[in-house]
Write a protein that holds these residues in place. Structure first.
Motif, PDB file in Angstrom:
ATOM      1  N   GLU A  40      -2.328   6.435   2.478  1.00 28.64           N
ATOM      2  CA  GLU A  40      -1.331   5.627   1.759  1.00 28.64           C
ATOM      3  C   GLU A  40      -1.632   4.136   1.886  1.00 28.64           C
ATOM      4  O   GLU A  40      -1.582   3.405   0.880  1.00 28.64           O
ATOM      5  CB  GLU A  40       0.069   5.927   2.303  1.00 28.64           C
ATOM      6  CG  GLU A  40       1.175   5.052   1.730  1.00 28.64           C
ATOM      7  CD  GLU A  40       1.360   5.189   0.223  1.00 28.64           C
ATOM      8  OE1 GLU A  40       2.061   4.329  -0.359  1.00 28.64           O
ATOM      9  OE2 GLU A  40       0.792   6.131  -0.373  1.00 28.64           O
ATOM     10  N   VAL A  41      -1.948   3.669   3.086  1.00 32.68           N
ATOM     11  CA  VAL A  41      -2.225   2.236   3.228  1.00 32.68           C
ATOM     12  C   VAL A  41      -3.533   1.874   2.527  1.00 32.68           C
ATOM     13  O   VAL A  41      -3.683   0.763   2.006  1.00 32.68           O
ATOM     14  CB  VAL A  41      -2.252   1.795   4.713  1.00 32.68           C
ATOM     15  CG1 VAL A  41      -0.869   1.907   5.320  1.00 32.68           C
ATOM     16  CG2 VAL A  41      -3.253   2.590   5.528  1.00 32.68           C
ATOM     17  N   GLU A  43      -0.726   8.710   6.270  1.00 30.51           N
ATOM     18  CA  GLU A  43      -0.434   7.287   6.405  1.00 30.51           C
ATOM     19  C   GLU A  43      -1.685   6.448   6.126  1.00 30.51           C
ATOM     20  O   GLU A  43      -1.617   5.418   5.434  1.00 30.51           O
ATOM     21  CB  GLU A  43       0.082   6.995   7.815  1.00 30.51           C
ATOM     22  CG  GLU A  43       0.332   5.533   8.109  1.00 30.51           C
ATOM     23  CD  GLU A  43       1.409   4.905   7.239  1.00 30.51           C
ATOM     24  OE1 GLU A  43       1.418   3.655   7.132  1.00 30.51           O
ATOM     25  OE2 GLU A  43       2.241   5.647   6.664  1.00 30.51           O
ATOM     26  N   ALA A 102      -1.892  -5.832   3.844  1.00 28.23           N
ATOM     27  CA  ALA A 102      -2.282  -4.449   3.560  1.00 28.23           C
ATOM     28  C   ALA A 102      -3.543  -4.074   4.333  1.00 28.23           C
ATOM     29  O   ALA A 102      -3.659  -2.954   4.855  1.00 28.23           O
ATOM     30  CB  ALA A 102      -2.496  -4.267   2.057  1.00 28.23           C
ATOM     31  N   THR A 151      -4.303  -9.353  -0.019  1.00 28.52           N
ATOM     32  CA  THR A 151      -4.576  -8.096   0.685  1.00 28.52           C
ATOM     33  C   THR A 151      -4.457  -8.229   2.196  1.00 28.52           C
ATOM     34  O   THR A 151      -4.677  -7.274   2.929  1.00 28.52           O
ATOM     35  CB  THR A 151      -5.995  -7.593   0.358  1.00 28.52           C
ATOM     36  OG1 THR A 151      -6.935  -8.619   0.715  1.00 28.52           O
ATOM     37  CG2 THR A 151      -6.136  -7.250  -1.113  1.00 28.52           C
ATOM     38  N   ASN A 163      -2.616  -3.482   7.906  1.00 27.37           N
ATOM     39  CA  ASN A 163      -1.918  -2.199   8.035  1.00 27.37           C
ATOM     40  C   ASN A 163      -2.889  -1.021   8.006  1.00 27.37           C
ATOM     41  O   ASN A 163      -2.665   0.003   8.662  1.00 27.37           O
ATOM     42  CB  ASN A 163      -0.877  -2.050   6.928  1.00 27.37           C
ATOM     43  CG  ASN A 163       0.288  -3.018   7.097  1.00 27.37           C
ATOM     44  OD1 ASN A 163       0.530  -3.525   8.198  1.00 27.37           O
ATOM     45  ND2 ASN A 163       0.999  -3.295   6.021  1.00 27.37           N
ATOM     46  N   ARG A 212      -4.460   3.255  -0.255  1.00 28.81           N
ATOM     47  CA  ARG A 212      -4.056   3.150  -1.659  1.00 28.81           C
ATOM     48  C   ARG A 212      -3.401   1.799  -1.944  1.00 28.81           C
ATOM     49  O   ARG A 212      -3.654   1.173  -2.981  1.00 28.81           O
ATOM     50  CB  ARG A 212      -3.071   4.282  -1.992  1.00 28.81           C
ATOM     51  CG  ARG A 212      -2.624   4.308  -3.456  1.00 28.81           C
ATOM     52  CD  ARG A 212      -1.478   5.281  -3.670  1.00 28.81           C
ATOM     53  NE  ARG A 212      -0.269   4.860  -2.960  1.00 28.81           N
ATOM     54  CZ  ARG A 212       0.545   3.907  -3.397  1.00 28.81           C
ATOM     55  NH1 ARG A 212       0.277   3.258  -4.533  1.00 28.81           N
ATOM     56  NH2 ARG A 212       1.626   3.591  -2.715  1.00 28.81           N
ATOM     57  N   ILE A 213      -2.589   1.328  -1.014  1.00 31.36           N
ATOM     58  CA  ILE A 213      -1.895   0.045  -1.197  1.00 31.36           C
ATOM     59  C   ILE A 213      -2.896  -1.102  -1.244  1.00 31.36           C
ATOM     60  O   ILE A 213      -2.752  -2.038  -2.044  1.00 31.36           O
ATOM     61  CB  ILE A 213      -0.862  -0.167  -0.072  1.00 31.36           C
ATOM     62  CG1 ILE A 213       0.277   0.848  -0.219  1.00 31.36           C
ATOM     63  CG2 ILE A 213      -0.309  -1.595  -0.108  1.00 31.36           C
ATOM     64  CD1 ILE A 213       1.254   0.855   0.938  1.00 31.36           C
ATOM     65  N   GLN A 231     -12.671  -1.926  -0.828  1.00 29.76           N
ATOM     66  CA  GLN A 231     -12.116  -0.606  -1.083  1.00 29.76           C
ATOM     67  C   GLN A 231     -13.149   0.496  -0.866  1.00 29.76           C
ATOM     68  O   GLN A 231     -12.835   1.560  -0.327  1.00 29.76           O
ATOM     69  CB  GLN A 231     -11.550  -0.546  -2.520  1.00 29.76           C
ATOM     70  CG  GLN A 231     -10.647   0.651  -2.785  1.00 29.76           C
ATOM     71  CD  GLN A 231      -9.322   0.594  -2.031  1.00 29.76           C
ATOM     72  OE1 GLN A 231      -9.155  -0.193  -1.101  1.00 29.76           O
ATOM     73  NE2 GLN A 231      -8.382   1.431  -2.416  1.00 29.76           N
ATOM     74  N   GLU A 249      -4.246  -1.160  -4.679  1.00 25.28           N
ATOM     75  CA  GLU A 249      -3.298  -1.724  -5.646  1.00 25.28           C
ATOM     76  C   GLU A 249      -3.309  -3.247  -5.592  1.00 25.28           C
ATOM     77  O   GLU A 249      -3.251  -3.919  -6.621  1.00 25.28           O
ATOM     78  CB  GLU A 249      -1.887  -1.204  -5.358  1.00 25.28           C
ATOM     79  CG  GLU A 249      -1.649   0.227  -5.804  1.00 25.28           C
ATOM     80  CD  GLU A 249      -0.194   0.630  -5.657  1.00 25.28           C
ATOM     81  OE1 GLU A 249       0.593  -0.179  -5.113  1.00 25.28           O
ATOM     82  OE2 GLU A 249       0.154   1.747  -6.084  1.00 25.28           O
ATOM     83  N   CYS A 250      -3.373  -3.783  -4.371  1.00 26.13           N
ATOM     84  CA  CYS A 250      -3.425  -5.247  -4.207  1.00 26.13           C
ATOM     85  C   CYS A 250      -4.677  -5.809  -4.872  1.00 26.13           C
ATOM     86  O   CYS A 250      -4.626  -6.852  -5.551  1.00 26.13           O
ATOM     87  CB  CYS A 250      -3.416  -5.618  -2.729  1.00 26.13           C
ATOM     88  SG  CYS A 250      -1.852  -5.296  -1.882  1.00 26.13           S
TER      89      CYS A 250
END
Length: 250
Positions: free
Chosen positions: A132-133, A129, A150, A147, A153, A135-136, A201, A139-140
């Motif tokens: 995954e967050v 999890e 995201a 962001t 999260n 990664r999101i 990031q 992407e943003c």
């Protein structure tokens, strides 16, 4: 749902709530002053075209909230409204730089330890999890999308991985102020702070790696560094704005 389609008991509760809400407005707005007698049960029954049972339920709601008291043989009377109990973080705002700094200082203590606990206690599912967050968020950033959610999260996933439910509960409590606002730094309303996303990031990646490796100390170090940059920027901004105000007065 139409009242006529409701069971009788549900209808009564709905009507009682409506009547109590109307009386509450009158009490709050001063239509009934402290010590005033409210309309009698029969008067309210006629006024709202309801049964005595509904009126009694409505009065019971107001009594439970400490707004009225029933005096045997005399009727129902208005009471002084109880003082509002201020809840923690009720005045949380990101419109003042000083408030943002207060919250960032608190987050530094709270989230540094959360990252360490997550590194020690995370499950395989929780690692997935967090990845995954993360990664999101990336992407943003690549697409230029906001962001804010995201990013929240990401921090929430780490809080959940502490295996201590109080961590995500606390994070949810301060959610409204957790991500700094760009307009405090002169950006358009709703924008993120200048340079906020510049290393986001990479900073997140270092935290993720430490959690995956199960290294609590590294998780502490990287989360502290992640939050320290924002804190230092806002302190510098507060100093510059304070200096500008002094110069204007001079």
């Amino acid at each position: 749902m139409d009242l006529e389609a409701m069971p009788a008991e549900a209808q009564n509760k709905s009507l009682a709530f409506r009547i109590s809400s109307a009386l509450r407005r009158d009490l709050v707005n001063g239509v009934f002053r402290v010590g005033d007698r409210l309309p009698s049960e029969s008067t309210l029954t006629r006024e709202y075209s309801v049964s005595r049972t509904v009126v009694r339920e409505a009065i019971a709601i107001l009594r439970a909230d400490g707004l009225v008291e029933a005096r045997k043989g005399a009727g129902v009377f208005a009471l002084a409204a109880a003082p509002v109990v201020e809840q923690p973080f009720h005045d949380l705002t990101t419109e003042r730089i000083s408030s943002v700094i207060e919250l960032l200082e608190l987050r530094t203590v709270f989230e540094v330890e959360a990252a360490a606990l997550a590194a020690s206690r995370r499950s395989a599912t929780q690692i997935e999890e967090i990845v995954e967050v993360h990664r999101i968020v990336g992407e943003c950033l690549r697409s230029g999308a906001p962001t804010r959610d995201a990013d929240f999260n990401f921090h929430m996933a780490i809080a959940q991985a502490t295996q201590n439910r109080r961590f995500p509960e606390f994070l949810q409590l301060i959610r409204t102020g957790i991500i700094p606002r760009g307009d405090l730094q002169g950006s358009p309303p709703g924008a993120r702070p200048k340079d906020y996303n510049q290393h986001l990031q990479q900073e997140h990646a270092a935290i993720v790696d430490a959690i995956i490796e199960g290294d609590p100390e590294a998780a502490r170090v990287h989360m502290r560094a992640h939050l320290k940059g924002s804190l230092e920027r806002y302190r510098a901004l507060l100093r510059s704005q304070t200096s500008a105000r002094v110069e204007v007065r001079l």
